[in-house]
Design a protein around this motif. Structure first.
Motif, PDB file in Angstrom:
ATOM      1  N   LEU A  47       0.830  -1.205   0.000  1.00 26.42           N
ATOM      2  CA  LEU A  47       0.000   0.000   0.000  1.00 26.42           C
ATOM      3  C   LEU A  47       0.860   1.249   0.000  1.00 26.42           C
ATOM      4  O   LEU A  47       0.576   2.219  -0.730  1.00 26.42           O
ATOM      5  N   ALA A  48       1.921   1.242   0.786  1.00 31.82           N
ATOM      6  CA  ALA A  48       2.828   2.390   0.789  1.00 31.82           C
ATOM      7  C   ALA A  48       3.485   2.572  -0.573  1.00 31.82           C
ATOM      8  O   ALA A  48       3.635   3.708  -1.059  1.00 31.82           O
ATOM      9  N   GLY A  49       3.874   1.473  -1.211  1.00 30.02           N
ATOM     10  CA  GLY A  49       4.464   1.574  -2.539  1.00 30.02           C
ATOM     11  C   GLY A  49       3.487   2.089  -3.577  1.00 30.02           C
ATOM     12  O   GLY A  49       3.873   2.852  -4.478  1.00 30.02           O
ATOM     13  N   THR A  50       2.218   1.708  -3.462  1.00 31.50           N
ATOM     14  CA  THR A  50       1.206   2.212  -4.400  1.00 31.50           C
ATOM     15  C   THR A  50       1.026   3.715  -4.257  1.00 31.50           C
ATOM     16  O   THR A  50       0.956   4.454  -5.253  1.00 31.50           O
ATOM     17  N   ALA A  51       0.938   4.187  -3.008  1.00 29.03           N
ATOM     18  CA  ALA A  51       0.799   5.625  -2.784  1.00 29.03           C
ATOM     19  C   ALA A  51       2.021   6.383  -3.285  1.00 29.03           C
ATOM     20  O   ALA A  51       1.894   7.445  -3.925  1.00 29.03           O
ATOM     21  N   GLN A  74      -0.364  15.235  -0.605  1.00 29.63           N
ATOM     22  CA  GLN A  74       0.111  15.250   0.778  1.00 29.63           C
ATOM     23  C   GLN A  74      -0.507  14.106   1.581  1.00 29.63           C
ATOM     24  O   GLN A  74       0.161  13.484   2.422  1.00 29.63           O
ATOM     25  N   ALA A  75      -1.783  13.811   1.334  1.00 33.00           N
ATOM     26  CA  ALA A  75      -2.428  12.702   2.043  1.00 33.00           C
ATOM     27  C   ALA A  75      -1.804  11.371   1.663  1.00 33.00           C
ATOM     28  O   ALA A  75      -1.620  10.486   2.514  1.00 33.00           O
ATOM     29  N   LEU A 107      -8.367   9.331   7.627  1.00 33.93           N
ATOM     30  CA  LEU A 107      -9.339  10.388   7.355  1.00 33.93           C
ATOM     31  C   LEU A 107      -8.926  11.232   6.157  1.00 33.93           C
ATOM     32  O   LEU A 107      -9.738  11.508   5.262  1.00 33.93           O
ATOM     33  N   TYR A 108      -7.669  11.632   6.090  1.00 34.07           N
ATOM     34  CA  TYR A 108      -7.226  12.527   5.023  1.00 34.07           C
ATOM     35  C   TYR A 108      -7.249  11.837   3.658  1.00 34.07           C
ATOM     36  O   TYR A 108      -7.641  12.455   2.659  1.00 34.07           O
ATOM     37  N   ILE A 109      -6.857  10.568   3.616  1.00 34.30           N
ATOM     38  CA  ILE A 109      -6.878   9.885   2.325  1.00 34.30           C
ATOM     39  C   ILE A 109      -8.312   9.620   1.884  1.00 34.30           C
ATOM     40  O   ILE A 109      -8.621   9.648   0.683  1.00 34.30           O
ATOM     41  N   THR A 110      -9.216   9.392   2.836  1.00 30.36           N
ATOM     42  CA  THR A 110     -10.623   9.214   2.483  1.00 30.36           C
ATOM     43  C   THR A 110     -11.226  10.522   1.981  1.00 30.36           C
ATOM     44  O   THR A 110     -12.012  10.533   1.024  1.00 30.36           O
ATOM     45  N   ILE A 111     -10.865  11.626   2.610  1.00 23.87           N
ATOM     46  CA  ILE A 111     -11.347  12.934   2.156  1.00 23.87           C
ATOM     47  C   ILE A 111     -10.891  13.208   0.724  1.00 23.87           C
ATOM     48  O   ILE A 111     -11.677  13.677  -0.117  1.00 23.87           O
ATOM     49  N   SER A 112      -9.629  12.913   0.436  1.00 18.64           N
ATOM     50  CA  SER A 112      -9.113  13.187  -0.908  1.00 18.64           C
ATOM     51  C   SER A 112      -9.860  12.377  -1.957  1.00 18.64           C
ATOM     52  O   SER A 112     -10.177  12.885  -3.045  1.00 18.64           O
ATOM     53  N   GLY A 113     -10.171  11.112  -1.657  1.00 12.44           N
ATOM     54  CA  GLY A 113     -10.910  10.297  -2.621  1.00 12.44           C
ATOM     55  C   GLY A 113     -12.341  10.765  -2.806  1.00 12.44           C
ATOM     56  O   GLY A 113     -12.842  10.836  -3.939  1.00 12.44           O
ATOM     57  N   HIS A 148      -5.793   7.632 -10.977  1.00 12.76           N
ATOM     58  CA  HIS A 148      -6.469   6.443 -10.486  1.00 12.76           C
ATOM     59  C   HIS A 148      -5.796   5.916  -9.222  1.00 12.76           C
ATOM     60  O   HIS A 148      -6.473   5.509  -8.264  1.00 12.76           O
ATOM     61  N   LEU A 149      -4.480   5.926  -9.200  1.00 12.29           N
ATOM     62  CA  LEU A 149      -3.766   5.444  -8.020  1.00 12.29           C
ATOM     63  C   LEU A 149      -4.013   6.354  -6.820  1.00 12.29           C
ATOM     64  O   LEU A 149      -4.292   5.875  -5.713  1.00 12.29           O
ATOM     65  N   ILE A 150      -3.920   7.647  -7.018  1.00 14.84           N
ATOM     66  CA  ILE A 150      -3.971   8.594  -5.905  1.00 14.84           C
ATOM     67  C   ILE A 150      -5.381   8.753  -5.354  1.00 14.84           C
ATOM     68  O   ILE A 150      -5.584   8.789  -4.129  1.00 14.84           O
ATOM     69  N   HIS A 151      -6.371   8.836  -6.236  1.00 12.70           N
ATOM     70  CA  HIS A 151      -7.721   9.175  -5.799  1.00 12.70           C
ATOM     71  C   HIS A 151      -8.660   7.984  -5.648  1.00 12.70           C
ATOM     72  O   HIS A 151      -9.746   8.142  -5.090  1.00 12.70           O
ATOM     73  N   THR A 152      -8.279   6.816  -6.160  1.00  9.21           N
ATOM     74  CA  THR A 152      -9.185   5.669  -6.094  1.00  9.21           C
ATOM     75  C   THR A 152      -8.553   4.473  -5.394  1.00  9.21           C
ATOM     76  O   THR A 152      -9.117   3.934  -4.434  1.00  9.21           O
ATOM     77  N   VAL A 153      -7.374   4.056  -5.873  1.00 10.16           N
ATOM     78  CA  VAL A 153      -6.771   2.826  -5.362  1.00 10.16           C
ATOM     79  C   VAL A 153      -6.328   2.991  -3.914  1.00 10.16           C
ATOM     80  O   VAL A 153      -6.687   2.180  -3.043  1.00 10.16           O
ATOM     81  N   THR A 154      -5.546   4.029  -3.639  1.00 10.43           N
ATOM     82  CA  THR A 154      -5.026   4.174  -2.274  1.00 10.43           C
ATOM     83  C   THR A 154      -6.123   4.474  -1.245  1.00 10.43           C
ATOM     84  O   THR A 154      -6.081   3.926  -0.139  1.00 10.43           O
ATOM     85  N   PRO A 155      -7.133   5.319  -1.535  1.00 14.04           N
ATOM     86  CA  PRO A 155      -8.202   5.473  -0.533  1.00 14.04           C
ATOM     87  C   PRO A 155      -8.957   4.176  -0.260  1.00 14.04           C
ATOM     88  O   PRO A 155      -9.228   3.844   0.899  1.00 14.04           O
TER      89      PRO A 155
END
Length: 264
Positions: A47-51, A74-75, A107-113, A148-155
């Motif tokens: 997960l860290a590598g994907t982000a 940043q998230a 919370l922050y990664i969920t907000i970004s998605g 897709h990685l930043i806003h969908t996969v990682t959240p």
């Protein structure tokens, strides 16, 4: 002959009152041995590598100052760091990270998605980027992969990691207000950044709902207030779900002996 029985029996001394023993609370770590979780560690590293990969793609496609100014970037960086630290603790059988830190990253990664899918790409919202130059640029292969990685996969992966790899009941409602400090600081950063850039410069306002040049400060601050209330409600919802969900990592303690049912 026996001695005569005295008429007056002297009073016996009072027995000193013993204090009631209070129950002693023993930490769970002293009773249950720590357990290594290599599978959880590997999944968190992935997960860290994907982000990190999503952020790297964005930095390759755009300028670093503008890319790093986005909330989603940043998230994702915060999530990558938290997942690496969590993976190390799971691999070495150490205590998990404080829930205040892991809850903030979640919370922050969920907000970004949610902001990206509900406000920036939703066709029903007035702030949608569909049909703009940004959407046209996002149609390229690498840009589409990065988005897709930043806003969908990682959240989505962060929510699954929270539900399947962490113990429940660790988030506290009092932390919800503390988690709002970063979004408030980010709002101040966006407004200050827009003032330092010349009017009419592309990318001066990163988000259309915070475009003070188009909507005015009153409308922009109203949008920020509504978004802040929604973020606080999301934080409260995460805390409530954390206390209602089942425990996915319940382990059976090994004590060295087995209790037998009573005979008879």
């Amino acid at each position: 002959m026996t001695a005569p029985i005295p008429r007056d029996i002297p009073d016996l001394p009072a027995i000193p009152r013993t204090h009631r023993l209070l129950p002693s609370f023993v930490p769970a770590a002293a009773v249950v041995p720590p357990v290594r979780r290599p599978v959880a560690a590997i999944l968190r590293v992935l997960l860290a590598g994907t982000a990190a990969a999503g952020v790297a793609f964005e930095l390759r496609l755009g300028g670093a100052p503008r890319v790093l100014s986005h909330f989603a970037i940043q998230a994702n960086l915060l999530l990558a760091g938290v997942m690496l630290l969590s993976a190390r603790r799971a691999w070495t059988a150490r205590r998990p990270l404080p829930a205040a830190l892991t809850g903030a990253a979640l919370l922050y990664i969920t907000i970004s998605g949610l902001v990206y899918h509900l406000l920036l790409t939703g066709a029903a919202t007035p702030f949608s980027l569909t049909g703009t130059d940004t959407a046209t640029a996002a149609s390229s292969d690498w840009q589409g992969i990065a988005n897709h990685l930043i806003h969908t996969v990682t959240p989505a992966a962060a929510v699954l990691e929270w539900l399947l790899l962490t113990s429940p009941g660790r988030l506290r409602l009092r932390r919800a207000a503390t988690w709002m400090a970063y979004p408030l600081a980010y709002l101040a950063f966006l407004l200050a950044r827009a003032e330092l850039i010349l009017p009419g410069t592309p990318g001066r306002h990163l988000y259309p709902f915070l475009d003070a040049e188009t909507h005015g400060y009153q409308h922009t601050l109203a949008n920020a207030l509504l978004l802040g209330l929604a973020c606080y409600a999301l934080a409260t919802l995460l805390v409530a779900l954390d206390h209602a969900r089942p425990n996915p990592i319940r382990h059976r303690a090994k004590t060295g002996f087995r209790l037998q049912p009573p005979v008879g």
